[in-house]
Design a protein around this motif. Structure first.
Motif, PDB file in Angstrom:
ATOM      1  N   ALA A  90       0.927  -1.409  -0.033  1.00 30.98           N
ATOM      2  CA  ALA A  90      -0.206   0.081   0.055  1.00 30.98           C
ATOM      3  C   ALA A  90       0.834   1.210  -0.022  1.00 30.98           C
ATOM      4  O   ALA A  90       0.656   2.315  -0.743  1.00 30.98           O
ATOM      5  N   ASP A  91       1.938   1.335   0.794  1.00 28.03           N
ATOM      6  CA  ASP A  91       2.893   2.401   0.795  1.00 28.03           C
ATOM      7  C   ASP A  91       3.516   2.800  -0.680  1.00 28.03           C
ATOM      8  O   ASP A  91       3.815   3.776  -1.188  1.00 28.03           O
ATOM      9  N   ASP A  92       3.685   1.537  -1.264  1.00 24.04           N
ATOM     10  CA  ASP A  92       4.299   1.617  -2.675  1.00 24.04           C
ATOM     11  C   ASP A  92       3.434   1.550  -3.666  1.00 24.04           C
ATOM     12  O   ASP A  92       3.834   1.701  -4.937  1.00 24.04           O
ATOM     13  N   ASN A  93       2.255   1.959  -3.263  1.00 25.95           N
ATOM     14  CA  ASN A  93       0.962   2.220  -4.312  1.00 25.95           C
ATOM     15  C   ASN A  93       0.739   1.044  -5.344  1.00 25.95           C
ATOM     16  O   ASN A  93       0.289   1.418  -6.382  1.00 25.95           O
ATOM     17  N   ILE A  94       1.167  -0.235  -4.882  1.00 22.34           N
ATOM     18  CA  ILE A  94       0.883  -1.178  -5.718  1.00 22.34           C
ATOM     19  C   ILE A  94      -0.566  -1.894  -5.598  1.00 22.34           C
ATOM     20  O   ILE A  94      -1.193  -2.117  -6.742  1.00 22.34           O
ATOM     21  N   ILE A  95      -0.934  -1.861  -4.364  1.00 21.31           N
ATOM     22  CA  ILE A  95      -2.395  -2.349  -4.519  1.00 21.31           C
ATOM     23  C   ILE A  95      -3.154  -1.432  -3.381  1.00 21.31           C
ATOM     24  O   ILE A  95      -2.532  -0.564  -2.503  1.00 21.31           O
ATOM     25  N   GLU A  96      -4.618  -1.435  -3.286  1.00 16.65           N
ATOM     26  CA  GLU A  96      -5.274  -0.644  -2.656  1.00 16.65           C
ATOM     27  C   GLU A  96      -6.135  -1.592  -1.524  1.00 16.65           C
ATOM     28  O   GLU A  96      -6.738  -2.549  -2.019  1.00 16.65           O
ATOM     29  N   PRO A  97      -5.916  -1.432  -0.280  1.00 16.29           N
ATOM     30  CA  PRO A  97      -6.379  -2.278   0.785  1.00 16.29           C
ATOM     31  C   PRO A  97      -7.972  -2.252   0.464  1.00 16.29           C
ATOM     32  O   PRO A  97      -8.626  -3.101   0.965  1.00 16.29           O
ATOM     33  N   LYS A  98      -8.588  -1.122   0.300  1.00 16.63           N
ATOM     34  CA  LYS A  98     -10.158  -1.034   0.307  1.00 16.63           C
ATOM     35  C   LYS A  98     -10.504  -1.979  -0.850  1.00 16.63           C
ATOM     36  O   LYS A  98     -11.429  -2.609  -0.881  1.00 16.63           O
ATOM     37  N   ASP A  99      -9.876  -1.979  -1.998  1.00 17.42           N
ATOM     38  CA  ASP A  99     -10.350  -2.793  -3.208  1.00 17.42           C
ATOM     39  C   ASP A  99     -10.296  -4.359  -2.732  1.00 17.42           C
ATOM     40  O   ASP A  99     -11.086  -5.180  -2.988  1.00 17.42           O
ATOM     41  N   LEU A 100      -9.157  -4.990  -1.949  1.00 17.73           N
ATOM     42  CA  LEU A 100      -8.885  -6.121  -1.471  1.00 17.73           C
ATOM     43  C   LEU A 100     -10.415  -6.521  -0.313  1.00 17.73           C
ATOM     44  O   LEU A 100     -10.793  -7.526  -0.250  1.00 17.73           O
ATOM     45  N   LYS A 123      -4.372 -14.857  -2.642  1.00 24.64           N
ATOM     46  CA  LYS A 123      -3.800 -15.118  -3.869  1.00 24.64           C
ATOM     47  C   LYS A 123      -4.587 -14.945  -5.121  1.00 24.64           C
ATOM     48  O   LYS A 123      -4.097 -14.439  -6.331  1.00 24.64           O
ATOM     49  N   LYS A 124      -5.823 -15.200  -5.120  1.00 23.79           N
ATOM     50  CA  LYS A 124      -6.752 -15.055  -6.109  1.00 23.79           C
ATOM     51  C   LYS A 124      -7.040 -13.568  -6.740  1.00 23.79           C
ATOM     52  O   LYS A 124      -6.987 -13.285  -7.716  1.00 23.79           O
ATOM     53  N   TYR A 125      -6.834 -12.811  -5.569  1.00 25.95           N
ATOM     54  CA  TYR A 125      -7.122 -11.282  -5.717  1.00 25.95           C
ATOM     55  C   TYR A 125      -5.767 -10.764  -6.552  1.00 25.95           C
ATOM     56  O   TYR A 125      -5.872  -9.851  -7.418  1.00 25.95           O
ATOM     57  N   LEU A 126      -4.602 -11.223  -5.970  1.00 28.33           N
ATOM     58  CA  LEU A 126      -3.435 -10.886  -6.568  1.00 28.33           C
ATOM     59  C   LEU A 126      -3.299 -11.478  -7.891  1.00 28.33           C
ATOM     60  O   LEU A 126      -3.177 -10.576  -9.120  1.00 28.33           O
ATOM     61  N   ASP A 130       2.907 -12.476  -9.677  1.00 29.06           N
ATOM     62  CA  ASP A 130       4.176 -12.865  -9.848  1.00 29.06           C
ATOM     63  C   ASP A 130       5.517 -12.194  -8.849  1.00 29.06           C
ATOM     64  O   ASP A 130       6.444 -12.609  -9.041  1.00 29.06           O
ATOM     65  N   PHE A 131       4.907 -11.013  -8.503  1.00 29.08           N
ATOM     66  CA  PHE A 131       5.657 -10.023  -7.949  1.00 29.08           C
ATOM     67  C   PHE A 131       5.343  -9.973  -6.235  1.00 29.08           C
ATOM     68  O   PHE A 131       6.222  -9.618  -5.692  1.00 29.08           O
ATOM     69  N   LEU A 132       4.160 -10.253  -5.768  1.00 33.84           N
ATOM     70  CA  LEU A 132       4.120 -10.316  -4.396  1.00 33.84           C
ATOM     71  C   LEU A 132       3.824 -11.722  -3.936  1.00 33.84           C
ATOM     72  O   LEU A 132       3.310 -12.620  -4.655  1.00 33.84           O
TER      73      LEU A 132
END
Length: 102
Positions: free
Chosen positions: A29-39, A87-90, A97-99
């Motif tokens: 989240a700090d790196d702006n890779i994913i949004e916790p609200k979307d998860l 994992k399905k979300y990612l 592949d990255f997280l």
């Protein structure tokens, strides 16, 4: 001579076991890779209770606190299922592949 039947013992009904899990999305989240609200939204829509999605009711509660997602559920709920959904979300976001989910 009589054969006595086996008596079934009544189960002690008490508090339901409450399981609490936390998903920490701090670094992505700090790196702006994913949004916790979307998860959080994804988990709310995909978690199955008694074989049905969208049937959370009072058994499963998903809340978000900044970059941490808290899932509290009654007893038949596994950590592995939560890991599977993460994992399905990612994979859906093409970030698998990255997280790494630990």
């Amino acid at each position: 001579m009589a054969i006595k039947g086996i008596k079934k013992k009544a189960a002690v009904k008490g508090k339901k076991q409450l399981l609490k899990f936390t998903i920490d999305c701090q670094q992505p989240a700090d790196d702006n890779i994913i949004e916790p609200k979307d998860l959080e939204k994804f988990l709310n829509s995909r978690i199955k209770v008694e074989g049905k999605t969208g049937n959370l009711g009072e058994r499963v509660v998903v809340t978000r606190d900044k970059s941490k997602i808290h899932v509290s559920a009654e007893a038949p709920f596994s950590k592995r299922y939560l890991k599977y959904l993460s994992k399905k979300y990612l994979k859906m976001q093409q970030l698998r592949d990255f997280l790494r989910v630990v």
